[in-house]
Design a protein around this motif. Structure first.
Motif, PDB file in Angstrom:
ATOM      1  N   LEU A  88      82.292  76.001  -6.007  1.00  0.00           N
ATOM      2  CA  LEU A  88      81.201  75.468  -5.183  1.00  0.00           C
ATOM      3  C   LEU A  88      81.322  75.951  -3.747  1.00  0.00           C
ATOM      4  O   LEU A  88      80.334  76.410  -3.149  1.00  0.00           O
ATOM      5  CB  LEU A  88      81.216  73.940  -5.227  1.00  0.00           C
ATOM      6  N   THR A  89      82.521  75.866  -3.181  1.00  0.00           N
ATOM      7  CA  THR A  89      82.698  76.301  -1.789  1.00  0.00           C
ATOM      8  C   THR A  89      82.487  77.810  -1.653  1.00  0.00           C
ATOM      9  O   THR A  89      81.978  78.289  -0.640  1.00  0.00           O
ATOM     10  CB  THR A  89      84.091  75.913  -1.267  1.00  0.00           C
ATOM     11  N   ALA A  90      82.848  78.576  -2.693  1.00  0.00           N
ATOM     12  CA  ALA A  90      82.596  80.024  -2.658  1.00  0.00           C
ATOM     13  C   ALA A  90      81.097  80.299  -2.653  1.00  0.00           C
ATOM     14  O   ALA A  90      80.618  81.199  -1.951  1.00  0.00           O
ATOM     15  CB  ALA A  90      83.261  80.702  -3.855  1.00  0.00           C
ATOM     16  N   ALA A  91      80.347  79.520  -3.431  1.00  0.00           N
ATOM     17  CA  ALA A  91      78.891  79.683  -3.452  1.00  0.00           C
ATOM     18  C   ALA A  91      78.280  79.286  -2.107  1.00  0.00           C
ATOM     19  O   ALA A  91      77.332  79.924  -1.626  1.00  0.00           O
ATOM     20  CB  ALA A  91      78.291  78.849  -4.581  1.00  0.00           C
ATOM     21  N   LEU A  92      78.814  78.241  -1.492  1.00  0.00           N
ATOM     22  CA  LEU A  92      78.319  77.821  -0.179  1.00  0.00           C
ATOM     23  C   LEU A  92      78.586  78.883   0.875  1.00  0.00           C
ATOM     24  O   LEU A  92      77.800  79.054   1.809  1.00  0.00           O
ATOM     25  CB  LEU A  92      78.977  76.499   0.224  1.00  0.00           C
ATOM     26  N   ALA A  93      79.694  79.611   0.729  1.00  0.00           N
ATOM     27  CA  ALA A  93      79.988  80.693   1.669  1.00  0.00           C
ATOM     28  C   ALA A  93      78.882  81.749   1.632  1.00  0.00           C
ATOM     29  O   ALA A  93      78.467  82.275   2.671  1.00  0.00           O
ATOM     30  CB  ALA A  93      81.340  81.321   1.342  1.00  0.00           C
ATOM     31  N   VAL A  94      78.389  82.054   0.426  1.00  0.00           N
ATOM     32  CA  VAL A  94      77.291  83.014   0.298  1.00  0.00           C
ATOM     33  C   VAL A  94      76.029  82.457   0.948  1.00  0.00           C
ATOM     34  O   VAL A  94      75.303  83.171   1.658  1.00  0.00           O
ATOM     35  CB  VAL A  94      77.021  83.334  -1.189  1.00  0.00           C
ATOM     36  N   HIS A  95      75.774  81.180   0.725  1.00  0.00           N
ATOM     37  CA  HIS A  95      74.598  80.529   1.318  1.00  0.00           C
ATOM     38  C   HIS A  95      74.612  80.638   2.843  1.00  0.00           C
ATOM     39  O   HIS A  95      73.614  81.013   3.458  1.00  0.00           O
ATOM     40  CB  HIS A  95      74.561  79.059   0.892  1.00  0.00           C
TER      41      HIS A  95
END
Length: 221
Positions: A88-95
């Motif tokens: 989840l945090t990796a996906a938020l980094a992309v966001h």
């Protein structure tokens, strides 16, 4: 070829376009396609282990079940939650990279790395316990508590698959760390320049996906 675009936090440079690409869109698409192809080869690598697992579980179902019950389900469950949360945090980094919020990119990647370290620490304690009691692969198996044909092979598959996965965790951490350092030093991620973070996140999702398969296969037999 280089220009500028506005994003949160100021003016961000557009990434340099390589001469053999017609546009940045084509360049980024090629990078994503290359990553997808690479991830496909990684899946094939683990597929070989999954096939071995299936064959030996079919041959030694009783031994497989008994060996699985010797694993620490609590630690395995905690590691699963930790790794899913890190995805989840990796996906938020992309966001945040798409929005040009470089500090938040660094924060989210840092959280991902912290959870990755936590995953590896927990796995270390699991390994340490197995070395102490002798539930080791192949001819090194010496645990008196479970003496069934096929149990040493179970722990061979266990150590091969979890060690290979652990190696991928470390590689993923290195890849994400590069993006974090860039977000802190150059702070140039934005709407037109987030592919580096995206590719690192894609790799990390693979690490997460593989564990989602390994957890029930090894711990929930």
């Amino acid at each position: 070829m280089q220009s500028s675009s506005h994003a949160a936090g100021g003016v961000l440079p557009v990434p340099r376009l390589a001469g053999h690409f017609a546009s940045l869109e084509v360049q980024n698409h090629a990078a994503r396609l290359g990553m997808w192809l690479f991830l496909a080869t990684e899946i094939l690598l683990f597929a070989g282990l999954f096939i071995c697992y299936g064959v030996y579980r079919f041959l030694f179902p009783e031994a497989w079940a008994a060996a699985s019950r010797s694993l620490d389900l609590t630690l395995g469950t905690i590691n699963t939650v930790v790794l899913i949360t890190s995805s989840l945090t990796a996906a938020l980094a992309v966001h945040y990279a798409k929005e040009g919020k470089n500090k938040m990119v660094a924060v989210q990647i840092a959280l991902t790395l912290v959870m990755a370290v936590g995953f590896l620490v927990i796995k270390y304690f699991e390994y340490d316990h197995k070395f102490q009691i002798g539930t080791l692969p192949g001819r090194f198996y010496s645990y008196e508590g479970i003496q069934l044909p096929g149990v040493p092979m179970y722990f061979t598959v266990y150590f091969c698959s979890t060690a290979l996965h652990g190696l991928h965790v470390v590689i993923g951490m290195v890849v994400l760390a590069f993006s974090m350092v860039r977000a802190l030093k150059k702070a140039d991620f934005g709407p037109n320049n987030y592919t580096m973070v995206e590719l690192g996140s894609m790799y990390w999702h693979l690490v997460d996906l593989v564990w989602i398969f390994l957890f029930p296969m090894l711990y929930l037999v």
